[in-house]
Design an enzyme around this catalytic site. Sequence first.
Site, PDB file in Angstrom:
ATOM      1  N   GLU A  87      51.337  80.741  97.302  1.00  0.00           N
ATOM      2  CA  GLU A  87      52.461  80.638  98.244  1.00  0.00           C
ATOM      3  C   GLU A  87      52.659  81.964  98.995  1.00  0.00           C
ATOM      4  O   GLU A  87      52.928  81.971 100.193  1.00  0.00           O
ATOM      5  CB  GLU A  87      53.743  80.253  97.491  1.00  0.00           C
ATOM      6  CG  GLU A  87      53.661  78.837  96.927  1.00  0.00           C
ATOM      7  CD  GLU A  87      54.904  78.460  96.135  1.00  0.00           C
ATOM      8  OE1 GLU A  87      55.192  79.128  95.115  1.00  0.00           O
ATOM      9  OE2 GLU A  87      55.591  77.513  96.541  1.00  0.00           O
ATOM     10  N   GLU A  92      51.204  73.940  88.857  1.00  0.00           N
ATOM     11  CA  GLU A  92      52.605  73.592  88.593  1.00  0.00           C
ATOM     12  C   GLU A  92      52.739  72.294  87.794  1.00  0.00           C
ATOM     13  O   GLU A  92      53.546  72.205  86.875  1.00  0.00           O
ATOM     14  CB  GLU A  92      53.367  73.473  89.924  1.00  0.00           C
ATOM     15  CG  GLU A  92      53.799  74.793  90.531  1.00  0.00           C
ATOM     16  CD  GLU A  92      52.706  75.517  91.313  1.00  0.00           C
ATOM     17  OE1 GLU A  92      51.539  75.082  91.266  1.00  0.00           O
ATOM     18  OE2 GLU A  92      53.028  76.514  91.973  1.00  0.00           O
TER      19      GLU A  92
HETATM   20  C1  1HE Z   1      51.374  85.863  82.766  1.00  0.00           C
HETATM   21  C2  1HE Z   1      51.091  85.005  83.853  1.00  0.00           C
HETATM   22  C3  1HE Z   1      52.197  84.335  84.457  1.00  0.00           C
HETATM   23  C4  1HE Z   1      49.231  85.834  83.165  1.00  0.00           C
HETATM   24  N1  1HE Z   1      53.430  84.576  83.984  1.00  0.00           N
HETATM   25  N2  1HE Z   1      52.618  86.059  82.339  1.00  0.00           N
HETATM   26  N3  1HE Z   1      50.922  80.551  86.974  1.00  0.00           N
HETATM   27  C5  1HE Z   1      50.006  80.064  86.125  1.00  0.00           C
HETATM   28  O1  1HE Z   1      50.125  79.009  85.559  1.00  0.00           O
HETATM   29  C6  1HE Z   1      48.806  80.946  85.859  1.00  0.00           C
HETATM   30  C7  1HE Z   1      48.866  81.480  84.433  1.00  0.00           C
HETATM   31  N4  1HE Z   1      47.849  82.491  84.204  1.00  0.00           N
HETATM   32  C8  1HE Z   1      46.536  82.189  83.984  1.00  0.00           C
HETATM   33  O2  1HE Z   1      46.090  81.063  84.072  1.00  0.00           O
HETATM   34  C9  1HE Z   1      45.647  83.334  83.634  1.00  0.00           C
HETATM   35  O3  1HE Z   1      46.458  84.385  83.157  1.00  0.00           O
HETATM   36  C10 1HE Z   1      44.806  83.875  84.819  1.00  0.00           C
HETATM   37  C11 1HE Z   1      43.712  82.851  85.182  1.00  0.00           C
HETATM   38  C12 1HE Z   1      45.660  84.174  86.036  1.00  0.00           C
HETATM   39  C13 1HE Z   1      44.143  85.209  84.397  1.00  0.00           C
HETATM   40  O4  1HE Z   1      43.422  85.026  83.174  1.00  0.00           O
HETATM   41  P1  1HE Z   1      43.006  86.290  82.320  1.00  0.00           P
HETATM   42  O5  1HE Z   1      42.154  85.809  81.175  1.00  0.00           O
HETATM   43  O6  1HE Z   1      42.434  87.344  83.189  1.00  0.00           O
HETATM   44  O7  1HE Z   1      44.380  86.927  81.760  1.00  0.00           O
HETATM   45  P2  1HE Z   1      45.320  86.393  80.549  1.00  0.00           P
HETATM   46  O8  1HE Z   1      44.789  86.933  79.235  1.00  0.00           O
HETATM   47  O9  1HE Z   1      45.571  84.947  80.627  1.00  0.00           O
HETATM   48  O10 1HE Z   1      46.705  87.103  80.889  1.00  0.00           O
HETATM   49  C14 1HE Z   1      46.913  88.505  80.710  1.00  0.00           C
HETATM   50  C15 1HE Z   1      48.383  88.693  80.447  1.00  0.00           C
HETATM   51  O11 1HE Z   1      49.112  88.296  81.610  1.00  0.00           O
HETATM   52  C16 1HE Z   1      48.914  87.819  79.299  1.00  0.00           C
HETATM   53  O12 1HE Z   1      49.977  88.518  78.699  1.00  0.00           O
HETATM   54  P3  1HE Z   1      49.776  89.287  77.271  1.00  0.00           P
HETATM   55  O13 1HE Z   1      51.134  89.895  76.991  1.00  0.00           O
HETATM   56  O14 1HE Z   1      49.339  88.228  76.308  1.00  0.00           O
HETATM   57  O15 1HE Z   1      48.698  90.315  77.525  1.00  0.00           O
HETATM   58  C17 1HE Z   1      49.462  86.614  80.040  1.00  0.00           C
HETATM   59  O16 1HE Z   1      50.485  85.941  79.300  1.00  0.00           O
HETATM   60  C18 1HE Z   1      50.061  87.287  81.261  1.00  0.00           C
HETATM   61  N5  1HE Z   1      50.196  86.360  82.362  1.00  0.00           N
HETATM   62  N6  1HE Z   1      49.774  84.998  84.063  1.00  0.00           N
HETATM   63  C19 1HE Z   1      53.610  85.401  82.950  1.00  0.00           C
HETATM   64  N7  1HE Z   1      52.032  83.524  85.516  1.00  0.00           N
HETATM   65  C20 1HE Z   1      58.185  79.983  92.945  1.00  0.00           C
HETATM   66  S1  1HE Z   1      57.494  78.739  92.042  1.00  0.00           S
HETATM   67  C21 1HE Z   1      55.843  79.170  91.757  1.00  0.00           C
HETATM   68  C22 1HE Z   1      55.321  78.366  90.633  1.00  0.00           C
HETATM   69  C23 1HE Z   1      54.109  78.971  90.031  1.00  0.00           C
HETATM   70  O17 1HE Z   1      53.683  80.037  90.391  1.00  0.00           O
HETATM   71  S2  1HE Z   1      53.349  78.055  88.815  1.00  0.00           S
HETATM   72  C24 1HE Z   1      51.919  78.929  88.408  1.00  0.00           C
HETATM   73  C25 1HE Z   1      52.148  79.900  87.293  1.00  0.00           C
END
Ligand code: 1HE
Length: 260
Positions: free
Chosen positions: A112, A132
């Site tokens: 977005e 989402e």
């Molecule tokens: C996060 C987030 C997040 C990572 N919020 N903490 N977005 C999503 O559904 C995408 C969610 N994220 C992922 O699918 C993956 O993290 C990625 C593909 C982006 C990257 O993967 P990777 O292997 O490089 O990293 P990771 O090990 O998954 O994440 C590293 C850290 O970032 C980990 O935290 P840690 O404390 O365990 O190290 C994750 O929890 C954290 N992290 N993404 C919070 N999104 C206005 S409305 C909009 C609606 C949306 O955007 S919905 C989509 C949300």
Amino acid sequence: MTDSDIVLYELDGNVAIITLNRPEKRNAVSDRLIEALGTVVARAQKEAKAAVICGEGKHFCAGLDLAEHVKRSPIEGVHHSRLWHAIFETIEGGAIPFFSALHGAVVGGGLELAASTHIRVADSSTFFALPEGTRGIFVGGGGSVKVGRLCGVARMTDMMLTGRTVSAELGESWNLCQYVVPEGTARDFAIDLARKAAQNAEMSNYAILQALPRIADMARSDGLFVESFVASMTQTSPEAEERLNAFLTKKAARLAHPDR
Ligand code: 1HE
């Protein structure tokens, strides 16, 4: 990390370079990050002629910070979404062109944000997704209006329902990005484009950014009518006269051949 570190700002000549700087959370958009983004975008609008938004670390942006999202009440959710709309509007609806330099995940709110910029440059590591549906939520950063218009409602519906990831190349053919460049080069490529756009006449850039999206929303005859006024205003500006004369007296560069 202080508030001023979560989004970095640099003015390189007349191009502002804005870097999402929360790589440990894949630049997930927390309240602090969106507010810091709003502050630097407002600054860029005042002092730059073009701007680039990029992300630090392995990914451009993992979208909404899901850890913060689970704690919101319904009305807080509405205010939160409206805040994103307001800040993204300062990108899309302002006076200067914004370029995004994309790599890795461009996901949910990250897409977005990218869709609020005028030109998206994706490197070959980029993937687009709207997870989402799988997360039990909905787009809230303007995606239903902007992403659907870029790639079409059917494709957006597919991305939201199935959590499908879309590669940079496919994303280009879907209009999610305008350029695909080799891995690691999107930032420099986008800065280069921003420098070029910053050299355009200010009135032309303003007309392009403000008139084109409005005309696209108009009925055909209204659009043609408005176009005539915008064209006349733009071409009678002193800068236009100078630039047209430079071409006619062979002082302006000729168009280059297409690069591909
Ligand atoms: C996060 C987030 C997040 C990572 N919020 N903490 N977005 C999503 O559904 C995408 C969610 N994220 C992922 O699918 C993956 O993290 C990625 C593909 C982006 C990257 O993967 P990777 O292997 O490089 O990293 P990771 O090990 O998954 O994440 C590293 C850290 O970032 C980990 O935290 P840690 O404390 O365990 O190290 C994750 O929890 C954290 N992290 N993404 C919070 N999104 C206005 S409305 C909009 C609606 C949306 O955007 S919905 C989509 C949300």
